[in-house]
Design an enzyme around this catalytic site. Structure first.
Site, mmCIF file in Angstrom:
data_model
loop_
_atom_site.group_PDB
_atom_site.id
_atom_site.type_symbol
_atom_site.label_atom_id
_atom_site.label_comp_id
_atom_site.label_asym_id
_atom_site.label_seq_id
_atom_site.Cartn_x
_atom_site.Cartn_y
_atom_site.Cartn_z
ATOM 1 N N ASP A 67 0.822 -1.106 0.223
ATOM 2 C CA ASP A 67 -0.096 -0.056 -0.122
ATOM 3 C C ASP A 67 0.890 1.410 -0.043
ATOM 4 O OD1 ASP A 67 0.801 -0.396 2.532
ATOM 5 O OD2 ASP A 67 -1.032 -0.613 3.533
ATOM 6 N N ASN A 136 -7.242 -2.821 14.540
ATOM 7 C CA ASN A 136 -8.431 -2.948 14.363
ATOM 8 C C ASN A 136 -8.719 -3.899 13.298
ATOM 9 O OD1 ASN A 136 -7.755 -1.920 11.861
ATOM 10 N ND2 ASN A 136 -9.100 -0.283 11.871
ATOM 11 N N HIS A 138 -6.837 -4.553 10.631
ATOM 12 C CA HIS A 138 -6.763 -4.221 9.022
ATOM 13 C C HIS A 138 -5.318 -4.945 8.471
ATOM 14 C CE1 HIS A 138 -4.526 -0.336 9.869
ATOM 15 N NE2 HIS A 138 -3.542 -1.080 9.428
ATOM 16 N N GLU A 143 -9.742 -2.008 5.797
ATOM 17 C CA GLU A 143 -10.396 -1.654 7.006
ATOM 18 C C GLU A 143 -11.311 -2.556 7.256
ATOM 19 O OE1 GLU A 143 -8.531 0.214 9.057
ATOM 20 O OE2 GLU A 143 -8.014 1.983 8.322
HETATM 21 C C1 GLP Z 1 -0.193 0.386 8.580
HETATM 22 C C2 GLP Z 1 -0.020 -0.510 7.294
HETATM 23 C C3 GLP Z 1 -0.124 -1.893 7.541
HETATM 24 C C4 GLP Z 1 0.544 -2.288 8.758
HETATM 25 C C5 GLP Z 1 -0.199 -1.381 10.029
HETATM 26 C C6 GLP Z 1 0.530 -1.965 11.579
HETATM 27 O O1 GLP Z 1 -1.373 0.521 8.516
HETATM 28 N N1 GLP Z 1 -0.569 -0.061 6.225
HETATM 29 O O2 GLP Z 1 0.356 -2.823 6.527
HETATM 30 O O3 GLP Z 1 0.310 -3.680 9.233
HETATM 31 O O4 GLP Z 1 0.235 -0.259 9.601
HETATM 32 O O5 GLP Z 1 1.591 -1.113 11.827
HETATM 33 P P1 GLP Z 1 2.398 -1.387 13.134
HETATM 34 O O6 GLP Z 1 3.469 -2.564 12.440
HETATM 35 O O7 GLP Z 1 3.299 -0.177 13.236
HETATM 36 O O8 GLP Z 1 1.647 -1.570 14.213
#
Ligand code: GLP
Length: 243
Positions: A67, A136, A138, A143
């Site tokens: 993404d 959440n 995702h 989402e």
């Molecule tokens: C963002 C990314 C996700 C990732 C998430 C969790 O939203 N788009 O791909 O899994 O963050 O991030 P973190 O690893 O910092 O908790």
């Protein structure tokens, strides 16, 4: 679905890096699906160290990122383009033309989504997809409520994700509200998936995920429908399971 509990974040990062290295050893031209967020940072660090020790060769691999934020130029410090360069690409022998990340500032974002889906279909399927998980549930930026049949698309971010991301920006106004993300169906095309989660903030979502219920309200739960998924956690993220 296999669950691997490693003793701490370092061990988790080392384990996931080893899995990626084995994949590349088995198939030097592997297509690796990459994630951003703070969780895989340790994994990328391990990969860079392994490269310096000449234990892994990235010259033939391709990468497809999940993404990118809409509205952040590819050289914005918080863009996922810059994140990947700083964490991995600048430090290893990967060919730039073999790395793929959605363009969040494309003039026609709909066309960009179609182009990206085509990239996945042309150079894919992804051999090994790395995933983080949002608090959440995702995956990528899919989402809660996202369709399990979704392809790469433009998505609004939820308040919870915007708040979670705010730590990376100076002001709330700067935090992007939308992203381009691979869809859930695009992610499920991967041959093998590893999802990693670390720290107590992920404990509730990991408990929910491992309860086994498959629901669009928890996007990651779709992984129960894929035949080769490993969830790698540390004890903090695993603490609510079986309690
Ligand atoms: C963002 C990314 C996700 C990732 C998430 C969790 O939203 N788009 O791909 O899994 O963050 O991030 P973190 O690893 O910092 O908790």
């Amino acid at each position: 679905m296999e669950i691997v509990v490693k003793e701490n974040y370092e061990a988790l990062s080392n384990y996931v890096a080893q899995c990626i290295q084995e994949q590349i050893k088995d198939k030097p031209s592997s297509v690796i699906g990459l994630a951003t967020g703070s969780t895989p940072v340790g994994t990328y660090k391990e990969l860079v160290e392994a490269y310096k020790r000449k234990e892994v060769d990235f010259s033939k691999i391709s990468t497809i990122n999940l993404d990118e934020y809409i509205g952040l130029s590819n050289d914005h410090p918080q863009s996922y383009h810059v994140f990947m360069q700083e964490q991995l690409f600048n430090h290893v022998n990967i060919e730039e033309q073999n790395t793929h990340i959605p363009n969040g500032v494309a003039t026609n974002l709909e066309e960009e989504c179609q182009r990206y889906e085509q990239v996945i279909d042309t150079i894919g399927p992804v051999d090994l997809q790395i995933l983080g998980i949002g608090v959440n549930g995702h995956i990528g930026f899919n989402e809660p409520g996202s369709s399990f049949t979704g392809k790469t698309s433009i998505v609004p971010l939820t308040e919870s994700t915007i708040e979670a991301n705010a730590r990376f920006f100076d002001t709330m106004e700067e935090v992007p509200r939308e992203a381009v993300t691979m869809g859930i169906q695009s992610i499920l095309k991967s041959k093998k998936i590893i999802l990693l989660a670390s720290g107590e903030s992920k404990a509730p979502v990991i408990e929910q995920l491992l309860s086994g219920e498959v629901t669009e309200a928890l996007p990651a739960s779709v992984l129960h429908q894929h035949e080769d998924v490993t969830i790698v956690v540390d004890p903090l993220a695993y603490q609510l399971v079986n309690k």
